[in-house]
Design a protein around this motif. Structure first.
Motif, PDB file in Angstrom:
ATOM      1  N   PHE A 106       0.865  -1.178   0.000  1.00 39.23           N
ATOM      2  CA  PHE A 106       0.000   0.000   0.000  1.00 39.23           C
ATOM      3  C   PHE A 106       0.902   1.228   0.000  1.00 39.23           C
ATOM      4  CE2 PHE A 106      -2.984   3.072   1.934  1.00 39.23           C
ATOM      5  CZ  PHE A 106      -4.073   2.866   1.096  1.00 39.23           C
ATOM      6  N   PRO A 107       0.585   2.264  -0.821  1.00 40.45           N
ATOM      7  CA  PRO A 107       1.482   3.422  -0.951  1.00 40.45           C
ATOM      8  C   PRO A 107       1.879   4.073   0.371  1.00 40.45           C
ATOM      9  CG  PRO A 107      -0.207   3.496  -2.629  1.00 40.45           C
ATOM     10  CD  PRO A 107      -0.564   2.348  -1.721  1.00 40.45           C
ATOM     11  N   LEU A 123     -11.477  -1.172  -8.482  1.00 40.59           N
ATOM     12  CA  LEU A 123     -11.335  -0.136  -7.463  1.00 40.59           C
ATOM     13  C   LEU A 123     -11.935  -0.646  -6.151  1.00 40.59           C
ATOM     14  CD1 LEU A 123     -12.417   2.973  -9.557  1.00 40.59           C
ATOM     15  CD2 LEU A 123     -10.082   2.177  -9.108  1.00 40.59           C
ATOM     16  N   VAL A 149     -10.231   5.741   1.501  1.00 38.51           N
ATOM     17  CA  VAL A 149      -9.558   5.898   0.217  1.00 38.51           C
ATOM     18  C   VAL A 149     -10.104   4.915  -0.814  1.00 38.51           C
ATOM     19  CG1 VAL A 149      -7.400   6.666   1.284  1.00 38.51           C
ATOM     20  CG2 VAL A 149      -7.714   4.254   0.746  1.00 38.51           C
ATOM     21  N   TRP A 151      -8.646   2.515  -3.820  1.00 36.49           N
ATOM     22  CA  TRP A 151      -7.356   1.901  -4.131  1.00 36.49           C
ATOM     23  C   TRP A 151      -7.515   0.897  -5.265  1.00 36.49           C
ATOM     24  CZ3 TRP A 151      -4.931  -2.635  -0.991  1.00 36.49           C
ATOM     25  CH2 TRP A 151      -3.614  -2.860  -1.416  1.00 36.49           C
ATOM     26  N   ASN A 152      -6.636   0.983  -6.269  1.00 45.84           N
ATOM     27  CA  ASN A 152      -6.511  -0.065  -7.272  1.00 45.84           C
ATOM     28  C   ASN A 152      -5.274  -0.873  -6.897  1.00 45.84           C
ATOM     29  OD1 ASN A 152      -5.841  -1.652  -9.559  1.00 45.84           O
ATOM     30  ND2 ASN A 152      -6.944  -0.251 -10.908  1.00 45.84           N
ATOM     31  N   ALA A 153      -5.498  -2.053  -6.320  1.00 43.30           N
ATOM     32  CA  ALA A 153      -4.387  -2.857  -5.817  1.00 43.30           C
ATOM     33  C   ALA A 153      -3.494  -3.379  -6.934  1.00 43.30           C
ATOM     34  CB  ALA A 153      -4.931  -4.036  -4.995  1.00 43.30           C
ATOM     35  N   GLY A 156      -1.634   0.294  -7.979  1.00 42.86           N
ATOM     36  CA  GLY A 156      -1.147   1.147  -6.903  1.00 42.86           C
ATOM     37  C   GLY A 156      -1.841   2.492  -6.835  1.00 42.86           C
ATOM     38  N   VAL A 158      -4.152   5.377  -5.767  1.00 39.21           N
ATOM     39  CA  VAL A 158      -4.843   5.699  -4.521  1.00 39.21           C
ATOM     40  C   VAL A 158      -5.433   7.097  -4.631  1.00 39.21           C
ATOM     41  CG1 VAL A 158      -4.579   6.212  -2.052  1.00 39.21           C
ATOM     42  CG2 VAL A 158      -3.466   4.215  -3.017  1.00 39.21           C
ATOM     43  N   ARG A 159      -6.661   7.229  -4.209  1.00 44.72           N
ATOM     44  CA  ARG A 159      -7.290   8.556  -4.129  1.00 44.72           C
ATOM     45  C   ARG A 159      -8.020   8.661  -2.803  1.00 44.72           C
ATOM     46  NH1 ARG A 159     -11.713  11.383  -8.230  1.00 44.72           N
ATOM     47  NH2 ARG A 159     -12.635  12.763  -6.649  1.00 44.72           N
ATOM     48  N   LYS A 160      -7.693   9.679  -2.035  1.00 47.68           N
ATOM     49  CA  LYS A 160      -8.326   9.870  -0.738  1.00 47.68           C
ATOM     50  C   LYS A 160      -9.720  10.455  -0.907  1.00 47.68           C
ATOM     51  CE  LYS A 160      -7.605  11.929   3.829  1.00 47.68           C
ATOM     52  NZ  LYS A 160      -7.942  10.680   4.531  1.00 47.68           N
ATOM     53  N   TRP A 400      -8.688   3.980 -13.089  1.00 45.31           N
ATOM     54  CA  TRP A 400      -8.435   4.965 -12.031  1.00 45.31           C
ATOM     55  C   TRP A 400      -9.283   6.195 -12.320  1.00 45.31           C
ATOM     56  CZ3 TRP A 400      -5.646   9.742 -12.760  1.00 45.31           C
ATOM     57  CH2 TRP A 400      -5.155   9.928 -14.057  1.00 45.31           C
TER      58      TRP A 400
END
Length: 403
Positions: A106-107, A123, A149, A151-153, A156, A158-160, A400
């Motif tokens: 996770f970032p 997502l 958040v 997350w696209n695992a 990677g 990520v958008r809060k 994304w």
């Protein structure tokens, strides 16, 4: 002399390159990100290309199971907890069809326990989890200052998500999905605010929250699972029996018009007394159809799919799992506990989570044969620590959403 990128494009018009790339498997595209800066930018950072690839490759998507691991110190003595070990397993893992486990990064390392609040088109929404009893059961609260958040695992991304503007209250139900036929996505939180319902909806495209009218149900509806199931542009929850109407419908929240509606269940040949002890859930059916599972903890589990969405007559029974036919290692568990299906398929394959044992088990129900266990996952043991797990199905996509 031509540059590397110019050499790649000799004789290939731009639209031809795009058409070829859009039809390639996800893993091939990830490898091709090292071909050139332009290809990397196109594959990783172009939402239009990501959506085109998703639409063209939808029938060939690779579906994995995303696992979150929650370590907790063990109670050493009355009122005394042990210390959490410094060497912990990866907080996120991916499980493929062959039950091969891959650790995910996770970032930014989450500083609290998380729960999956929905998954759609690759997502996944993550939210904070608070514990409230010694059985390690959790309820979400509306303080999302640390973690909420998308997350696209697989990539990677990520958008809060900003915190909702609401009072502190218990979030009883939640779900996430795509607004059809647009490219927008919405997160739905249903709060119990002092016995009254509050429905908060976040639009990813508009990047804002709004409060919508709560359904005209009980002051605090009792649905069988907190996580709603996404299908056909709506999020679904199965209900326990309404004491006023004695009905047990599935409630659907349409993400486009932001309204609730009732979806009738299949007609079963059971008495009202039998239905009292049957638990109903809406697991994910690989293929997109709305599915329900009827679970009698002592006898059987039955799976139905709505082949034509919104048409009650289109309910079809997929298969029935009798407890007496289960392998010896699983039968005692099925007779003691309810269990949560992660996904099911029309061929009789389904994956479920054994809550008390914190394991994932895949079973194949052949038509005339006894069920067969075809895979099993157990989280890594950590000395001096108990690890709970959360699991959800997700697709490997490039999708994304820009801010």
């Amino acid at each position: 002399m031509l540059t590397k990128e110019e050499q790649l494009d000799v004789g290939l018009p731009e639209h031809v390159v795009l058409n070829i790339l859009c039809r390639l498997p996800f893993k091939s595209l990830i490898r091709f990100t090292c071909v050139s800066k332009r290809w990397r930018s196109l594959i990783i950072s172009d939402p239009q290309f990501a959506n085109s690839h998703f639409r063209l490759a939808a029938s060939q998507l690779r579906r994995n199971v995303l696992i979150a691991i929650h370590p907790y110190p063990i109670l050493i003595s009355e009122g005394t907890l042990g210390t959490t070990p410094t060497m912990l397993p990866s907080p996120f893992q991916s499980l493929d069809d062959n039950f091969s486990v891959k650790n995910l990064t996770f970032p930014s390392e989450p500083n609290s326990d998380i729960v999956f609040m929905g998954s759609c088109n690759g997502l996944v929404v993550l939210g904070k989890l608070y514990l409230y009893d010694e059985e390690l059961l959790g309820k979400l609260y509306s303080d999302f200052s640390d973690m909420l958040v998308i997350w696209n695992a697989s990539t990677g991304f990520v958008r809060k998500i900003p915190s909702p503007n609401c009072q502190i209250g218990m979030i009883s139900f939640y779900g996430f999905g795509q607004v059809l036929p647009s490219d927008d996505y919405k997160l739905v939180l249903i709060l119990d605010a002092g016995g009254l319902m509050e429905v908060h909806v976040f639009s990813v495209g508009a990047n804002c929250w709004k409060v919508v009218k709560a359904p005209d149900l009980l002051p605090s509806p009792i649905w069988s699972t907190a996580l709603g199931t996404y299908s056909n542009g709506a999020i679904h929850w199965a209900s326990f029996r309404n004491p006023e109407t004695f009905q047990r419908p599935v409630y659907a929240f349409d993400l486009a018009n932001e309204q609730f509606r009732e979806m009738p269940l299949p007609v079963l040949s059971h008495s009202e007394d039998d239905m009292e002890r049957i638990r109903i859930t809406t697991p994910v059916l690989v293929g997109g159809c709305l599915c329900v599972m009827f679970q009698d903890i002592d006898e059987y589990s039955e799976f139905w799919a709505m082949k034509e969405y919104g048409v009650p007559a289109s309910w079809v029974k997929l298969f029935r799992l009798n407890v007496r036919d289960l392998p010896d290692m699983l039968a005692p568990f099925f007779r003691r506990y309810y269990w949560n299906p992660i996904f099911i398929a029309e061929d009789g394959t389904f994956l479920f989570q054994m809550n008390k044992k914190e394991e994932l088990v895949r079973i194949k129900c052949y038509k005339e044969e006894k069920p067969v266990c075809t895979g099993q996952y157990s989280r890594e043991e950590v000395p001096g620590c108990r690890c709970a797990i959360d699991a959800i199905l997700y697709d490997e996509t490039l999708v994304w959403i820009p801010e």
